[in-house]
Scaffold this motif. Structure first.
Motif, PDB file in Angstrom:
ATOM      1  N   THR A 207       0.821  -1.218   0.000  1.00  0.00           N
ATOM      2  CA  THR A 207       0.000   0.000   0.000  1.00  0.00           C
ATOM      3  C   THR A 207       0.851   1.263   0.000  1.00  0.00           C
ATOM      4  O   THR A 207       0.387   2.318  -0.413  1.00  0.00           O
ATOM      5  CB  THR A 207      -0.917   0.044   1.235  1.00  0.00           C
ATOM      6  N   HIS A 208       2.091   1.171   0.513  1.00  0.00           N
ATOM      7  CA  HIS A 208       2.954   2.342   0.642  1.00  0.00           C
ATOM      8  C   HIS A 208       4.401   1.944   0.385  1.00  0.00           C
ATOM      9  O   HIS A 208       4.781   0.776   0.556  1.00  0.00           O
ATOM     10  CB  HIS A 208       2.876   2.940   2.056  1.00  0.00           C
ATOM     11  N   VAL A 209       5.213   2.932   0.014  1.00  0.00           N
ATOM     12  CA  VAL A 209       6.653   2.747  -0.027  1.00  0.00           C
ATOM     13  C   VAL A 209       7.255   3.683   1.016  1.00  0.00           C
ATOM     14  O   VAL A 209       6.902   4.864   1.084  1.00  0.00           O
ATOM     15  CB  VAL A 209       7.235   2.992  -1.443  1.00  0.00           C
ATOM     16  N   MET A 210       8.140   3.136   1.867  1.00  0.00           N
ATOM     17  CA  MET A 210       8.714   3.904   2.973  1.00  0.00           C
ATOM     18  C   MET A 210      10.232   3.919   2.858  1.00  0.00           C
ATOM     19  O   MET A 210      10.877   2.867   2.823  1.00  0.00           O
ATOM     20  CB  MET A 210       8.328   3.312   4.330  1.00  0.00           C
ATOM     21  N   TYR A 211      10.790   5.110   2.809  1.00  0.00           N
ATOM     22  CA  TYR A 211      12.238   5.318   2.821  1.00  0.00           C
ATOM     23  C   TYR A 211      12.609   5.718   4.240  1.00  0.00           C
ATOM     24  O   TYR A 211      12.086   6.706   4.767  1.00  0.00           O
ATOM     25  CB  TYR A 211      12.582   6.404   1.795  1.00  0.00           C
ATOM     26  N   MET A 212      13.522   4.960   4.904  1.00  0.00           N
ATOM     27  CA  MET A 212      13.751   5.127   6.332  1.00  0.00           C
ATOM     28  C   MET A 212      15.240   5.211   6.656  1.00  0.00           C
ATOM     29  O   MET A 212      16.066   4.553   6.014  1.00  0.00           O
ATOM     30  CB  MET A 212      13.119   3.966   7.109  1.00  0.00           C
ATOM     31  N   ALA A 213      15.561   6.021   7.676  1.00  0.00           N
ATOM     32  CA  ALA A 213      16.945   6.155   8.136  1.00  0.00           C
ATOM     33  C   ALA A 213      16.961   6.345   9.652  1.00  0.00           C
ATOM     34  O   ALA A 213      16.173   7.118  10.190  1.00  0.00           O
ATOM     35  CB  ALA A 213      17.647   7.327   7.454  1.00  0.00           C
ATOM     36  N   PRO A 308       1.580   5.714  -2.325  1.00  0.00           N
ATOM     37  CA  PRO A 308       1.956   6.830  -1.456  1.00  0.00           C
ATOM     38  C   PRO A 308       3.385   6.621  -0.936  1.00  0.00           C
ATOM     39  O   PRO A 308       3.742   5.523  -0.501  1.00  0.00           O
ATOM     40  CB  PRO A 308       0.936   6.761  -0.320  1.00  0.00           C
ATOM     41  N   PHE A 309       4.171   7.681  -0.971  1.00  0.00           N
ATOM     42  CA  PHE A 309       5.598   7.639  -0.646  1.00  0.00           C
ATOM     43  C   PHE A 309       5.813   8.388   0.665  1.00  0.00           C
ATOM     44  O   PHE A 309       5.483   9.567   0.777  1.00  0.00           O
ATOM     45  CB  PHE A 309       6.380   8.256  -1.811  1.00  0.00           C
ATOM     46  N   ILE A 310       6.361   7.672   1.663  1.00  0.00           N
ATOM     47  CA  ILE A 310       6.625   8.237   2.980  1.00  0.00           C
ATOM     48  C   ILE A 310       8.121   8.164   3.256  1.00  0.00           C
ATOM     49  O   ILE A 310       8.741   7.122   3.063  1.00  0.00           O
ATOM     50  CB  ILE A 310       5.869   7.461   4.070  1.00  0.00           C
ATOM     51  N   ALA A 311       8.710   9.263   3.687  1.00  0.00           N
ATOM     52  CA  ALA A 311      10.102   9.288   4.128  1.00  0.00           C
ATOM     53  C   ALA A 311      10.103   9.494   5.638  1.00  0.00           C
ATOM     54  O   ALA A 311       9.422  10.391   6.146  1.00  0.00           O
ATOM     55  CB  ALA A 311      10.875  10.402   3.430  1.00  0.00           C
ATOM     56  N   LEU A 312      10.855   8.673   6.363  1.00  0.00           N
ATOM     57  CA  LEU A 312      10.841   8.726   7.826  1.00  0.00           C
ATOM     58  C   LEU A 312      12.258   8.577   8.361  1.00  0.00           C
ATOM     59  O   LEU A 312      12.980   7.652   7.998  1.00  0.00           O
ATOM     60  CB  LEU A 312       9.940   7.631   8.392  1.00  0.00           C
ATOM     61  N   GLY A 313      12.642   9.500   9.247  1.00  0.00           N
ATOM     62  CA  GLY A 313      13.944   9.413   9.886  1.00  0.00           C
ATOM     63  C   GLY A 313      13.837   9.693  11.369  1.00  0.00           C
ATOM     64  O   GLY A 313      12.881  10.335  11.838  1.00  0.00           O
TER      65      GLY A 313
END
Length: 479
Positions: A207-213, A308-313
């Motif tokens: 459902t989503h793509v998450m870029y995480m650091a 939906p594209f979510i970036a999370l750090g």
């Protein structure tokens, strides 16, 4: 500048390591009294620390391998089959540092991939010169950050899609590289997104793509564990309200502390505290180039279903994420799309002046870039005392940054959501979501003191509910 910062960092570590046990003891006593209000007896954090189930699981793996302790660096154990933690679905992009000549990396900005700020903004003024000066010093480390291995996960089954380590368990049809270079790592990253990530995102499973650091002093095990814990907390909250959340995670790991593999606690402590300046720069270095490439080219090109594209750090990971998002105009090949739908900065360990024109010495790099359409939400807490020595910067995640965010004179550049004095974190989350005003154009700083009780308190059910609420509002699953 990087060499002088390294010297300063080392001196800082030598000055403060004697004080560290007392500080750690105080924090431990503080944390021991913090229980999850919903259960009454379960510690809120850290799900991935040295006393966690994750740690014990990895200790069991070590015994299975016949080892007294894990050998080598803590940032390539994944490549050598020495990490038991997994994410459910996605890839882990692992980076390390090596001498420039050994990986055939050019000095300064890697012009094959990115431009200078002056080239990107030829009509810019003083702030552009400040940004360039900061970037030039950051990118001039004698040991550049570079991609050394990439692992793919499907239903928690892992294998290497690229690796500079011959002992890696490779996916079918892949072999370890015989000679690793900076450019080979970048080429492999592009290939993995084209041949692995794009088909996965097109499969209809997510459902989503998450870029995480993750941030300072988080090794590979801790980072992977935290990615899974955060995604699980969000999924739990989403399931409770019948929302759809099945993410494809693109996580990065990076060498975020010195001496983190040392079995000697004293040496590890010196490396932890002494590395703060160097690792702050390393996180920015990732954001300028590798993270920028991932966020503003590789993910949009692979995301054919427009998930939906979510970036999370978190912590220094917010430097990675925010620098990635806000450096899009530097990409020589050009950015694709208009940025993540939602950017989440959890307890940021960077100056709040990065958002405020005319403040700080970095040219306010996270303000006034019209080509970015992301909604950026950052949490801050008066209870976040992660680095009491950071008098040189008004970190967004702590008390000093929170005080600046409250100041009404900054409303032109920041949205601010104050803390409601409600009883308990459950109501605090509900009130924060109800009062939050965010949108493209300027970041929203949320006083999360009612549900963030410590710097690492970002994996709780309460944080899962908060993030799930933001996703429902700003990055809902497509029908």
């Amino acid at each position: 500048m990087r060499s002088s910062q390294r010297i300063l960092s080392t001196l800082t570590g030598l000055m403060f390591f004697l004080a560290a046990p007392g500080i750690a003891a105080a924090l431990t006593e503080f944390k021991s009294g913090l229980k999850d209000p919903q259960s009454g007896d379960t510690p809120r954090y850290d799900l991935c620390d040295a006393e966690s189930a994750s740690f014990e699981k990895n200790q069991a793996l070590m015994r299975q391998l016949g080892l007294k302790r894990f050998p080598g660096a803590s940032y390539n154990r994944l490549a050598r089959g020495m990490i038991a933690d997994t994410i459910e679905n996605g890839i882990i992009v692992a980076m390390e540092k090596h001498p420039r000549d050994s990986i055939d990396a050019p000095r300064g900005i890697h012009e094959r991939y990115i431009k200078s700020f002056r080239e990107a903004y030829p009509n810019g003024g003083t702030e552009i010169r400040e940004r360039d000066r900061f970037m030039q010093s950051t990118m001039n480390d004698p040991k550049p950050i570079h991609v050394t291995h990439i692992y793919g996960y499907r239903d928690r089954n892992a294998c290497a899609l690229y690796s500079a380590y011959p002992e890696s368990r490779m996916c079918g049809g892949h072999n370890p590289t015989a000679t690793h270079t900076y450019t080979k790592g970048m080429d492999a990253l592009e290939r993995v997104f084209r041949t692995r990530v794009a088909p996965e995102l097109a499969s209809g499973r997510y459902t989503h793509v998450m870029y995480m650091a993750m941030g300072w002093h988080n090794d590979q095990r801790v980072s992977i564990c935290r990615y899974d814990a955060i995604a699980s907390a969000i999924s739990k909250a989403s399931t409770a309200k019948s929302s759809r959340f099945r993410p494809y995670i693109i996580g990065v790991t990076w060498p975020s502390a010195w001496f983190s593999s040392s079995p000697v606690d004293l040496i590890d402590r010196i490396g932890h505290i002494g590395s703060v300046f160097n690792k702050a720069d390393d996180s920015d270095e990732i954001g300028y180039l590798v993270g920028n490439f991932i966020s503003n080219r590789l993910i949009p090109l692979a995301n054919n279903r427009d998930l939906p594209f979510i970036a999370l750090g978190h912590s220094f990971g917010t430097r990675v994420i925010n620098r990635s998002v806000f450096s899009r105009d530097l990409l020589r090949a050009g950015a694709v799309g208009s940025g993540p739908d939602l950017t989440l900065a959890l307890q940021p360990a960077h100056s709040i002046f990065r958002f405020l024109p005319g403040r700080g010495v970095e040219g306010h790099p996270f303000a006034g870039i019209d080509s970015i359409k992301t909604t950026l939400v950052a949490t801050s807490s008066s209870r976040d005392t992660a680095n009491p020595f950071a008098v040189w910067s008004r970190y967004v995640g702590g008390r000093t940054g929170l005080a600046i965010a409250r100041y009404s004179g900054n409303r032109e550049w920041l949205h601010y959501t104050g803390r409601d004095k409600s009883d308990g974190p459950y109501r605090a989350v509900n009130n924060a979501l109800r009062q939050l005003h965010a949108g493209t154009g300027k970041p929203a700083i949320v006083d999360a003191s009612g549900f963030v009780f410590e710097h690492n308190d970002v994996m709780s059910d309460d944080m899962g509910r908060f993030i799930s609420g933001l996703i429902d509002r700003y990055a809902p699953a497509r029908q």
